[in-house]
Design an enzyme around this catalytic site. Structure first.
Site, mmCIF file in Angstrom:
data_model
loop_
_atom_site.group_PDB
_atom_site.id
_atom_site.type_symbol
_atom_site.label_atom_id
_atom_site.label_comp_id
_atom_site.label_asym_id
_atom_site.label_seq_id
_atom_site.Cartn_x
_atom_site.Cartn_y
_atom_site.Cartn_z
ATOM 1 N N GLY A 263 0.837 -1.205 0.000
ATOM 2 C CA GLY A 263 0.000 0.000 0.000
ATOM 3 C C GLY A 263 0.863 1.242 0.000
ATOM 4 O O GLY A 263 2.008 1.227 -0.454
ATOM 5 N N VAL B 298 2.357 3.055 2.439
ATOM 6 C CA VAL B 298 3.593 3.068 3.236
ATOM 7 C C VAL B 298 4.603 2.067 2.681
ATOM 8 O O VAL B 298 5.775 2.396 2.473
ATOM 9 C CB VAL B 298 3.293 2.763 4.722
ATOM 10 N N GLY B 299 4.140 0.844 2.399
ATOM 11 C CA GLY B 299 5.052 -0.195 1.931
ATOM 12 C C GLY B 299 5.696 0.166 0.600
ATOM 13 O O GLY B 299 6.915 0.024 0.414
ATOM 14 N N ASP C 142 1.770 -8.693 -1.074
ATOM 15 C CA ASP C 142 0.467 -8.195 -0.627
ATOM 16 C C ASP C 142 -0.570 -9.271 -0.928
ATOM 17 O O ASP C 142 -0.349 -10.146 -1.775
ATOM 18 C CB ASP C 142 0.123 -6.911 -1.397
ATOM 19 N N ARG D 104 -5.161 5.728 16.255
ATOM 20 C CA ARG D 104 -4.435 4.529 15.828
ATOM 21 C C ARG D 104 -5.006 3.296 16.546
ATOM 22 O O ARG D 104 -5.021 2.202 15.995
ATOM 23 C CB ARG D 104 -2.947 4.688 16.143
ATOM 24 N N VAL E 126 5.321 -2.063 11.341
ATOM 25 C CA VAL E 126 4.918 -0.678 11.087
ATOM 26 C C VAL E 126 3.412 -0.510 11.325
ATOM 27 O O VAL E 126 2.929 0.558 11.695
ATOM 28 C CB VAL E 126 5.285 -0.266 9.634
ATOM 29 N N ARG F 72 9.159 14.427 12.847
ATOM 30 C CA ARG F 72 8.089 15.441 12.917
ATOM 31 C C ARG F 72 8.441 16.524 13.941
ATOM 32 O O ARG F 72 8.159 17.705 13.735
ATOM 33 C CB ARG F 72 6.757 14.765 13.269
ATOM 34 N N HIS G 22 3.695 5.235 20.394
ATOM 35 C CA HIS G 22 3.453 5.861 19.094
ATOM 36 C C HIS G 22 1.956 6.146 18.990
ATOM 37 O O HIS G 22 1.202 5.450 18.336
ATOM 38 C CB HIS G 22 3.912 4.941 17.961
HETATM 39 P P1 NAI Z 1 -2.755 1.008 2.769
HETATM 40 O O1 NAI Z 1 -4.167 0.694 2.923
HETATM 41 O O2 NAI Z 1 -2.309 1.960 1.705
HETATM 42 O O3 NAI Z 1 -1.912 -0.352 2.539
HETATM 43 C C1 NAI Z 1 -2.086 -1.474 3.329
HETATM 44 C C2 NAI Z 1 -1.853 -2.681 2.435
HETATM 45 O O4 NAI Z 1 -1.871 -3.869 3.258
HETATM 46 C C3 NAI Z 1 -2.925 -2.884 1.355
HETATM 47 O O5 NAI Z 1 -2.305 -2.909 0.080
HETATM 48 C C4 NAI Z 1 -3.541 -4.232 1.711
HETATM 49 O O6 NAI Z 1 -3.934 -4.986 0.564
HETATM 50 C C5 NAI Z 1 -2.397 -4.903 2.455
HETATM 51 N N1 NAI Z 1 -2.810 -6.047 3.262
HETATM 52 C C6 NAI Z 1 -3.916 -6.203 4.021
HETATM 53 N N2 NAI Z 1 -3.917 -7.419 4.591
HETATM 54 C C7 NAI Z 1 -2.774 -8.043 4.209
HETATM 55 C C8 NAI Z 1 -2.208 -9.315 4.480
HETATM 56 N N3 NAI Z 1 -2.799 -10.179 5.283
HETATM 57 N N4 NAI Z 1 -1.018 -9.609 3.890
HETATM 58 C C9 NAI Z 1 -0.395 -8.733 3.078
HETATM 59 N N5 NAI Z 1 -0.895 -7.513 2.792
HETATM 60 C C10 NAI Z 1 -2.067 -7.177 3.347
HETATM 61 O O7 NAI Z 1 -2.248 1.523 4.207
HETATM 62 P P2 NAI Z 1 -0.914 2.343 4.523
HETATM 63 O O8 NAI Z 1 -1.204 3.781 4.472
HETATM 64 O O9 NAI Z 1 0.187 1.778 3.728
HETATM 65 O O10 NAI Z 1 -0.704 1.962 6.083
HETATM 66 C C11 NAI Z 1 -0.362 0.638 6.446
HETATM 67 C C12 NAI Z 1 -0.299 0.514 7.966
HETATM 68 O O11 NAI Z 1 0.807 1.280 8.470
HETATM 69 C C13 NAI Z 1 -1.536 1.027 8.703
HETATM 70 O O12 NAI Z 1 -1.848 0.177 9.775
HETATM 71 C C14 NAI Z 1 -1.079 2.383 9.224
HETATM 72 O O13 NAI Z 1 -1.800 2.792 10.357
HETATM 73 C C15 NAI Z 1 0.363 2.073 9.554
HETATM 74 N N6 NAI Z 1 1.239 3.233 9.661
HETATM 75 C C16 NAI Z 1 2.185 3.218 10.662
HETATM 76 C C17 NAI Z 1 3.079 4.238 10.815
HETATM 77 C C18 NAI Z 1 4.085 4.176 11.913
HETATM 78 O O14 NAI Z 1 4.758 5.169 12.180
HETATM 79 N N7 NAI Z 1 4.264 3.055 12.573
HETATM 80 C C19 NAI Z 1 3.061 5.413 9.917
HETATM 81 C C20 NAI Z 1 2.070 5.310 8.862
HETATM 82 C C21 NAI Z 1 1.194 4.263 8.764
#
Ligand code: NAI
Length: 306
Positions: free
Chosen positions: A9, A11-12, A31, A86, A116, A149, A173
């Site tokens: 997605g 972030v990845g 994914d 979160r 993450v 940040r 976090h």
């Molecule tokens: P996104 O919705 O753009 O991407 C998430 C991806 O995970 C999707 O492509 C989805 O198909 C995939 N996915 C779902 N279930 C799966 C599985 N079982 N196996 C493999 N892939 C799977 O979300 P985004 O924006 O990339 O965020 C991802 C996560 O990172 C969220 O939980 C978000 O809250 C978290 N996050 C954490 C941060 C940190 O500082 N730790 C900062 C930003 C986001």
């Protein structure tokens, strides 16, 4: 070296792009969505001659292709929308984390793992419990982002260049985050000597609310450029065995008087993951704030399904 990123997605994929651009390692994006990791990986390979990197980026839905990775980054899960914390993501993401960590570990039993997915501290703990990994080989990314940040807020407030600023944001976090103004410096001078108390409180607030500020603008999801860059920074420290100290969601085992808890603290990173949790010389107020933050993580852990 080889880095697997679970979740292609926002972030990845951003992390994959930055890791490739820096030529750090071959990247495998995996994914559950069919075509998504393959399409994004191919798009990044089309960029290769423009950006002049030599590593490969591939996409897959099959863990066999992730075999023997040096680092595995887990970004799979749902992200927050406006009005959500979160912590609201816990139920859905706990199920995803459980399924991912097992498959990822089976393919790469010797990797260093970076979680993450939010809520970060709780998801990292869940991965730790499910996997049985040694604590040094499992960590979370949160503190590098939060500190970045804080650094941005300091630059905005004082008009200084980013290279002059060292910033420390630690603890949970989430809303329970802790900033360390006394250890946050501009050219070595603590910001507590450069700003009045109200200004310090202002930059701390901008840091704590930074993620929510982005969500409020985007409406459809949460931040990914700064998170992607923060992941790449940690991956680089591990792959290059840099021994750099940064804010990492690491397993705390007695340091700061906190027992058996995953939360952001200064930690030294190298090829084996977390080499040590580094103890800063905190005053009583700072210690109390860090322990209160630890309590907020424990409250979140109580919501974890057994
Ligand atoms: P996104 O919705 O753009 O991407 C998430 C991806 O995970 C999707 O492509 C989805 O198909 C995939 N996915 C779902 N279930 C799966 C599985 N079982 N196996 C493999 N892939 C799977 O979300 P985004 O924006 O990339 O965020 C991802 C996560 O990172 C969220 O939980 C978000 O809250 C978290 N996050 C954490 C941060 C940190 O500082 N730790 C900062 C930003 C986001």
């Amino acid at each position: 070296p080889k880095v697997t990123i679970v979740g292609a997605g926002n972030v990845g994929a951003t992390a994959a792009h930055i890791i490739a651009s820096k030529n750090l390692a071959d990247v495998v994006l995996i994914d559950v969505a069919e075509g998504l990791p393959q399409g994004k990986a191919l798009d990044m390979m089309h960029m290769r001659s423009v950006e002049q990197f030599t590593v490969k980026v591939t996409g897959t839905n099959d863990y066999a292709d992730t075999r023997d990775s040096d680092v595995v980054v887990i970004t799979a899960g749902i992200a927050r929308k406006p009005g959500m914390t979160r912590e609201d993501l816990l139920g859905v993401n706990a199920g995803i984390m459980k399924s991912v960590i097992g498959s990822a570990m089976e393919a790469s039993p010797n990797a260093v793992f970076i979680c993450v997915t939010n809520p970060l501290d709780v998801m990292t703990t869940l991965a730790f419990r499910e996997s049985g990994l040694p604590a040094n080989r499992l960590m979370g990314m949160g503190g590098v982002l939060d500190s970045s940040r804080l650094a941005f807020a300091v630059c905005e407030q004082l008009g200084c260049p980013p290279a002059a600023v060292t910033a420390w944001a630690v603890g949970a976090h989430g809303e329970g985050m802790v900033c360390w103004p006394r250890f946050t410096t501009v050219d070595g001078t603590p910001i507590t000597e450069l700003m009045d108390e109200a200004a310090v409180a202002g930059v701390v607030q901008r840091c704590v609310k930074g993620g929510a500020e982005v969500v409020a603008f985007l409406k459809t999801g949460s931040a990914y450029y700064a998170p992607g860059a923060s992941i790449a920074k940690m991956v680089e420290a591990i792959l290059t065995d840099s021994h750099e100290v940064m804010s990492v969601c690491a397993h705390i085992d007695g340091q700061y008087g906190i027992e058996d808890l995953y939360m952001n603290v200064p930690a030294r990173l190298g090829k084996n993951g977390v080499e040590e949790v580094v103890e800063f010389d905190l005053n009583d107020d700072e210690l109390a704030a860090l322990r209160a933050s630890a309590d907020s993580v424990r409250a979140g852990l109580a919501n974890l399904p057994e």
